[in-house]
Design a protein around this motif. Structure first.
Motif, PDB file in Angstrom:
ATOM      1  N   PHE A   1       0.766  -1.170  -0.138  1.00  0.00           N
ATOM      2  CA  PHE A   1      -0.102  -0.043   0.060  1.00  0.00           C
ATOM      3  C   PHE A   1       0.891   1.182   0.024  1.00  0.00           C
ATOM      4  O   PHE A   1       0.631   2.145  -0.850  1.00  0.00           O
ATOM      5  CB  PHE A   1      -0.855  -0.368   1.214  1.00  0.00           C
ATOM      6  CG  PHE A   1      -1.786   1.304   1.259  1.00  0.00           C
ATOM      7  CD1 PHE A   1      -2.766   1.420   0.665  1.00  0.00           C
ATOM      8  CD2 PHE A   1      -1.518   2.154   2.358  1.00  0.00           C
ATOM      9  CE1 PHE A   1      -3.704   2.516   0.696  1.00  0.00           C
ATOM     10  CE2 PHE A   1      -2.094   3.492   2.653  1.00  0.00           C
ATOM     11  CZ  PHE A   1      -3.315   3.682   1.680  1.00  0.00           C
ATOM     12  N   ARG A   2       1.969   1.347   0.807  1.00  0.00           N
ATOM     13  CA  ARG A   2       2.763   2.243   0.987  1.00  0.00           C
ATOM     14  C   ARG A   2       3.789   2.606  -0.470  1.00  0.00           C
ATOM     15  O   ARG A   2       4.149   3.426  -0.662  1.00  0.00           O
ATOM     16  CB  ARG A   2       3.723   2.286   2.000  1.00  0.00           C
ATOM     17  CG  ARG A   2       2.965   2.485   3.224  1.00  0.00           C
ATOM     18  CD  ARG A   2       2.369   3.746   3.731  1.00  0.00           C
ATOM     19  NE  ARG A   2       2.964   4.827   3.482  1.00  0.00           N
ATOM     20  CZ  ARG A   2       3.767   5.571   4.452  1.00  0.00           C
ATOM     21  NH1 ARG A   2       3.763   4.906   5.606  1.00  0.00           N
ATOM     22  NH2 ARG A   2       4.546   6.699   4.272  1.00  0.00           N
TER      23      ARG A   2
ATOM     24  N   SER B   1      -9.558   5.429   0.018  1.00  0.00           N
ATOM     25  CA  SER B   1      -8.968   4.450   0.628  1.00  0.00           C
ATOM     26  C   SER B   1      -9.450   4.094   1.957  1.00  0.00           C
ATOM     27  O   SER B   1      -9.851   3.037   2.435  1.00  0.00           O
ATOM     28  CB  SER B   1      -7.538   4.708   0.951  1.00  0.00           C
ATOM     29  OG  SER B   1      -6.929   4.691  -0.724  1.00  0.00           O
ATOM     30  N   THR B   2      -9.795   5.301   2.823  1.00  0.00           N
ATOM     31  CA  THR B   2     -10.339   5.171   4.193  1.00  0.00           C
ATOM     32  C   THR B   2     -11.835   4.396   4.091  1.00  0.00           C
ATOM     33  O   THR B   2     -12.100   3.668   4.905  1.00  0.00           O
ATOM     34  CB  THR B   2     -10.457   6.457   4.751  1.00  0.00           C
ATOM     35  OG1 THR B   2      -9.133   7.090   4.821  1.00  0.00           O
ATOM     36  CG2 THR B   2     -10.862   6.438   5.941  1.00  0.00           C
TER      37      THR B   2
ATOM     38  N   THR C   1      -6.860  -8.941   6.283  1.00  0.00           N
ATOM     39  CA  THR C   1      -5.901  -9.247   4.991  1.00  0.00           C
ATOM     40  C   THR C   1      -6.547  -9.212   3.724  1.00  0.00           C
ATOM     41  O   THR C   1      -5.978  -8.582   2.939  1.00  0.00           O
ATOM     42  CB  THR C   1      -5.365 -10.820   5.052  1.00  0.00           C
ATOM     43  OG1 THR C   1      -6.493 -11.899   5.148  1.00  0.00           O
ATOM     44  CG2 THR C   1      -4.406 -10.926   6.294  1.00  0.00           C
ATOM     45  N   GLN C   2      -7.834  -9.547   3.432  1.00  0.00           N
ATOM     46  CA  GLN C   2      -8.474  -9.254   2.424  1.00  0.00           C
ATOM     47  C   GLN C   2      -8.714  -7.849   2.016  1.00  0.00           C
ATOM     48  O   GLN C   2      -8.519  -7.521   0.857  1.00  0.00           O
ATOM     49  CB  GLN C   2      -9.886 -10.321   2.159  1.00  0.00           C
ATOM     50  CG  GLN C   2      -9.653 -11.669   2.028  1.00  0.00           C
ATOM     51  CD  GLN C   2     -11.282 -12.294   2.161  1.00  0.00           C
ATOM     52  OE1 GLN C   2     -11.931 -11.896   1.271  1.00  0.00           O
ATOM     53  NE2 GLN C   2     -11.393 -13.309   3.109  1.00  0.00           N
TER      54      GLN C   2
ATOM     55  N   LEU D   1      -7.677  -3.033  -1.236  1.00  0.00           N
ATOM     56  CA  LEU D   1      -7.086  -1.709  -1.257  1.00  0.00           C
ATOM     57  C   LEU D   1      -5.874  -1.404  -2.062  1.00  0.00           C
ATOM     58  O   LEU D   1      -5.613  -0.237  -2.831  1.00  0.00           O
ATOM     59  CB  LEU D   1      -6.869  -1.580   0.412  1.00  0.00           C
ATOM     60  CG  LEU D   1      -6.834   0.119   0.577  1.00  0.00           C
ATOM     61  CD1 LEU D   1      -8.385   0.767   0.285  1.00  0.00           C
ATOM     62  CD2 LEU D   1      -6.567   0.150   2.226  1.00  0.00           C
ATOM     63  N   VAL D   2      -4.831  -2.391  -1.771  1.00  0.00           N
ATOM     64  CA  VAL D   2      -3.632  -2.411  -2.404  1.00  0.00           C
ATOM     65  C   VAL D   2      -4.109  -2.197  -4.358  1.00  0.00           C
ATOM     66  O   VAL D   2      -3.582  -1.454  -4.807  1.00  0.00           O
ATOM     67  CB  VAL D   2      -2.823  -3.242  -2.470  1.00  0.00           C
ATOM     68  CG1 VAL D   2      -1.709  -3.531  -3.453  1.00  0.00           C
ATOM     69  CG2 VAL D   2      -2.230  -3.315  -0.849  1.00  0.00           C
ATOM     70  N   LEU D   3      -4.736  -3.139  -4.448  1.00  0.00           N
ATOM     71  CA  LEU D   3      -5.113  -3.402  -6.087  1.00  0.00           C
ATOM     72  C   LEU D   3      -5.757  -1.954  -6.508  1.00  0.00           C
ATOM     73  O   LEU D   3      -5.407  -1.342  -7.605  1.00  0.00           O
ATOM     74  CB  LEU D   3      -6.116  -4.597  -6.302  1.00  0.00           C
ATOM     75  CG  LEU D   3      -5.441  -5.786  -6.220  1.00  0.00           C
ATOM     76  CD1 LEU D   3      -6.411  -7.072  -6.149  1.00  0.00           C
ATOM     77  CD2 LEU D   3      -4.199  -6.132  -7.120  1.00  0.00           C
TER      78      LEU D   3
END
Length: 427
Positions: free
Chosen positions: A122-123, A156-157, A171-172, A177-179
């Motif tokens: 994510f970062r 994102s929030t 985790t899911q 969120l990353v994608l």
């Protein structure tokens, strides 16, 4: 295609402010959402992931942003900066597991490792976006960067909350969120960047751009070492707390509590990020040798940060922990002294950042290296001992000692650098 659309200074500051508020707000709300909707053990893992990702994203960015944003002479092309960022991102991935191993993270705790890995990714999106934001800054268009940050962190929030409600899995939720963040960065930041400069990956110019990218990274090594050591120092208490939890000395949730109490320090650094447009102005003033205005801006920054910080420190001691307890639904009242110490440390940290950015503007960033090394040694000597003996209060006292070194050292090298410059002008 070059974007020559005029933009007001007020609009640049507004969007830069809003974007950084969204960034800071997302960090607070991420912690709030995870604290409220997951177990204390998962919240501890997330808090640890937060600290580790903060270190590894420094590797990904390689602290090129300050150098890029103040490159008002356009010595390097955006293509070279892009290649440099690609190389630093590869390094970020390469050091992931070695860093976890060195930090003493238990690899048998697969759930914790997964949460850390996903938050690091994510970062990484932030590190990619930072490349484009640096280019916008160089063109004095931080309003575009601010809009990007506002949209990405706000959504994102909201999405983290929705994903957790639907999946009941941290985790899911982080994976989704990353994608979505990767998709946004390339569909917004990259598309907007083409209005200013294009990336040329042609074979003809690849070799020269690669060498130029390596030169950029080489020039930023002092900044990177400084930034990495600072991020490492910030994360030292979390590693010590994680060790104490595994040994059974601290209860589950201690890591989460520290992360909440540490948030005001993050907000103090946000205050400096809000003023980031000034760094480009300082670079222009320095190039034009307008030292009177240059010094006036620095003095103004010093007074503003110190004044606001002292007020916040008093408020933190008087009403800080009751507010945090109410917001996060946790009993934090006994940590009022810890919170006040951390907030005051945040003032010293912010003032150190001011002088650190100025040293970058005048291209004397190498002067800061001894200061960061001394900070690192000080942290190693005080952190584990004080955390073990005094818990969260010990973590705050160690941080105060290290930030005192940071502030006083940065101030000292700034005056030394200015004296050297005056002597050169006299010749």
């Amino acid at each position: 295609m070059k974007n020559n659309q005029p933009i007001s200074t007020e609009k640049v500051y507004f969007w830069n402010l809003l974007g950084n508020l969204a960034f800071a707000g997302s960090s607070v709300l991420f912690t709030l959402i995870v604290t409220r909707m997951t177990s204390p053990m998962e919240a501890d893992s997330f808090s640890l992931a937060y600290g580790i990702a903060a270190i590894l994203v420094v590797v990904g960015m390689f602290q090129v942003r300050s150098y890029q944003g103040t490159d008002v002479h356009y010595r390097h092309s955006f293509t070279s900066y892009s290649i440099a960022r690609g190389l630093s991102l590869l390094l970020m991935v390469a050091v992931f597991f070695p860093y976890l191993f060195i930090s003493g993270i238990d690899f048998h705790e697969s759930s914790k490792i997964t949460i850390i890995a996903l938050y690091v990714l994510f970062r990484m999106c932030e590190a990619i976006s930072d490349l484009f934001q640096g280019m916008f800054q160089r063109h004095e268009r931080l309003d575009i960067a601010g809009k990007s940050m506002t949209i990405r962190y706000s959504f994102s929030t909201i999405l983290l909350l929705v994903f957790l409600l639907v999946t009941k899995s941290l985790t899911q939720s982080l994976l989704y969120l990353v994608l979505l963040n990767f998709i946004f960065v390339f569909s917004y930041d990259y598309v907007k960047s083409k209005e200013f400069e294009s990336i040329d990956f042609s074979v003809k110019n690849l070799k020269s751009n690669l060498f130029d990218a390596i030169a950029i990274l080489k020039n930023c090594i002092p900044l990177f070492i400084s930034g990495f050591l600072l991020a490492y120092i910030f994360n030292e208490p979390r590693i010590a707390i994680d060790s104490e939890i595994r040994l059974g000395h601290f209860i589950a949730g201690t890591q989460r509590d520290y992360n909440i109490l540490f948030m005001p320090v993050f907000f103090m650094s946000l205050f400096i990020l809000i003023l980031r447009p000034l760094t480009t102005q300082l670079a222009i003033l320095w190039k034009n040798k307008d030292l009177k205005k240059f010094d006036a801006i620095i003095k103004k920054l010093f007074v503003i940060v110190l004044g606001v910080g002292l007020i916040l420190s008093v408020l933190a001691y008087l009403i800080g922990t009751p507010i945090l307890s109410l917001v996060f639904g946790l009993p934090l009242y006994q940590h009022s002294s810890t919170l006040a110490i951390l907030v005051f440390s945040g003032i010293l940290y912010s003032l150190g950042i001011v002088f650190g950015d100025v040293m970058t503007v005048i291209r004397k960033q190498t002067y800061l290296l001894p200061i960061y090394l001394f900070m690192f040694i000080t942290s190693k000597l005080t952190n584990d001992y004080l955390v073990h003996r005094l818990g969260l209060l010990g973590a705050s006292l160690s941080f105060l000692i290290v930030m005192s070194v940071y502030f006083s050292g940065s101030l000292l090298v700034y005056f030394v650098a200015r004296k050297v410059e005056r002597m050169s002008y006299a010749r």
